[in-house]
Design a protein around this motif. Structure first.
Motif: not given
Ligand code: LLP
Length: 429
Positions: A334-356
């Motif tokens: 597990f690695h935490q993932i955060v936005a570098v410049s966070p936006r306001q808004g409703e959070a959505v659940a995502y799987d964060v995946v790469g292009p491989v």
């Protein structure tokens, strides 16, 4: 849920903090680094590395102790330079790592060479530059090392890695001190193997070492291992083989996701109390920390390329992949993932995946994010075992790296081009 825009350091990572709505490493805005150098991009904080090192140095104040950074965690030259300049030695596992230490200005006399499968060529290279100690893991390796040393007219300083058979309670792939592991010499045969080592003409026995595993968050396995090692030191010395140093390996964990490992100085206060109580407090000590020195000093910046909503899952497709960040795919890490410049808004659940092109190519699962394509995310705790384990799978050039020192950002590795990835290959005919 709304994005948190408060000014705050990230947990366990005092040098990585939001200022206003900008994530910074020390004084440098990560959004600027992503724009200047592109993504994926590893960014490291020099102050975070030195502060992690300082916790060990505090722990060892007044003792004879050598900290040998286990460079497999992150072997980039400028990272090695930081530790060499701070007086560290290095724990290496290959001739390649030795070449890196020398290129970074490290002192070979402070190098210890670990690993179960050193080649004759690697032994020779290490003997020629005069490394501090070989940590030997089998009788067969002792014989070969003695032969190589004799052929060079030298004596190799050796320590035997013994297997204390304690359970570090970590991921099976990174626990190493149990009987079923390939590592170390069994506790029961240690005295006899030490006597054999002492009888070989090309060897000089100098120490004992153990390493029970990695990402250890509990003090108990360390205290148990220390007891087992001290029992052995007593037995080996009464069999007539003096032990100069005790090397206690690495393994201390970091906070990835609310983990609560002991601080290095607190852990060592307990271990030193045990050493003192048993009369070994003034021995030369060595340790081989890797992850705990660099893990939380680094982040990996990655750009959101596409959002792909689905019936069962939403995917956030980013430009970093398992070749850059192999730990989730390899260890379900597990690695935490955060936005570098966070936006306001409703959070959505995502799987964060790469292009491989593998289903195993995921960076994080079910993460609550407020993101749009083009946003830059920071994958946290990416200083250890990320870049050093990166590959060129899918002919992806490896990422660039930046070392931040105060408000200065130094590019310490250029991004690999596609050409770099096949520069050593040849067509036939
Ligand atoms: N000494 C020896 C002999 C080792 O094998 C290791 C790590 C260390 C020291 C440093 O351990 P640390 O302080 O970093 O826990 N790739 C895995 C970790 C593999 C650790 C291998 N040995 C991961 O990403 O979790």
């Amino acid at each position: 849920m709304t994005a948190d825009l408060t000014a705050s350091a990230l947990p366990g990572q005092p040098f990585i903090a939001y200022q206003g709505s900008d994530l910074r490493v020390e004084g440098v805005r990560l959004a600027d680094l992503a724009r200047t150098h592109g993504t994926p991009l590893f960014v490291y904080s020099k102050a975070a590395m030195l502060s992690a090192l300082a916790a060990y140095q505090r722990g060892f104040a007044g003792r004879q102790a050598q900290i040998c950074y286990a460079m497999k965690a992150n072997s980039s030259l400028a990272v090695l330079q930081v530790f060499a300049d701070a007086g560290c030695g290095f724990d290496i596992v290959s001739g390649g790592e030795l070449a890196r230490v020398l290129a970074a200005g490290g002192d070979p006399a402070k190098v210890i060479f670990s690993g179960v499968g050193k080649t004759r060529a690697e032994m020779k290279q290490a003997l020629q530059v005069g490394i501090g100690c070989f940590n030997v893991e089998s009788e067969a390796e002792l014989d070969v090392l003695s032969e190589v040393a004799v052929s060079l007219g030298k004596q190799a300083p050796v320590s035997l890695r013994v297997n204390p058979n304690v359970d570090p309670k970590t991921h099976p792939y990174i626990s190493t001190g149990l009987k079923g592991n390939k590592f170390g010499i069994a506790h029961e045969s240690a005295v006899q193997v030490y006597q054999h080592a002492a009888s070989l003409p090309g060897l000089k026995v100098v120490g004992i070492d153990c390493h029970i595993g990695s990402q250890i968050t509990d003090t108990t396995p360390y205290l148990d291992a220390m007891d087992r090692i001290l029992d052995l030191v007593a037995a080996i010395e009464s069999a007539g083989v003096p032990i100069h140093h005790i090397d206690f390996g690495g393994g201390l964990g970091i906070n990835y996701n609310g983990d609560t490992p002991p601080e290095a100085d607190a852990l060592w206060a307990q271990l030193l109390a045990k050493l003192d109580a048993r009369g070994y407090g003034q021995r030369q000590l060595m340790i081989e920390p890797g992850r705990s020195l660099v893990g939380n000093a680094g982040v990996c910046l990655t750009e959101v390329m596409y959002l792909k909503p689905g019936e069962q899952k939403n995917f956030c497709i980013v430009d970093a992949a398992m070749n850059d960040l192999p730990r989730p795919a390899m260890y379900q890490a597990f690695h935490q993932i955060v936005a570098v410049s966070p936006r306001q808004g409703e959070a959505v659940a995502y799987d964060v995946v790469g292009p491989v092109c593998e289903s195993g190519d995921w960076i994080g699962r079910d993460r609550q994010l407020v993101v749009q394509a083009g946003d830059v995310l920071a994958v946290l705790s990416a200083g250890a075992y990320c870049m050093s384990m990166a590959s060129n799978y899918n002919t992806r050039g490896r990422a660039a790296e930046v070392l931040v020192d105060g408000d200065q950002a130094h590019l310490i590795r250029q991004r690999e081009s596609a050409f770099d990835t096949f520069a050593l290959e040849q067509l036939v005919g």
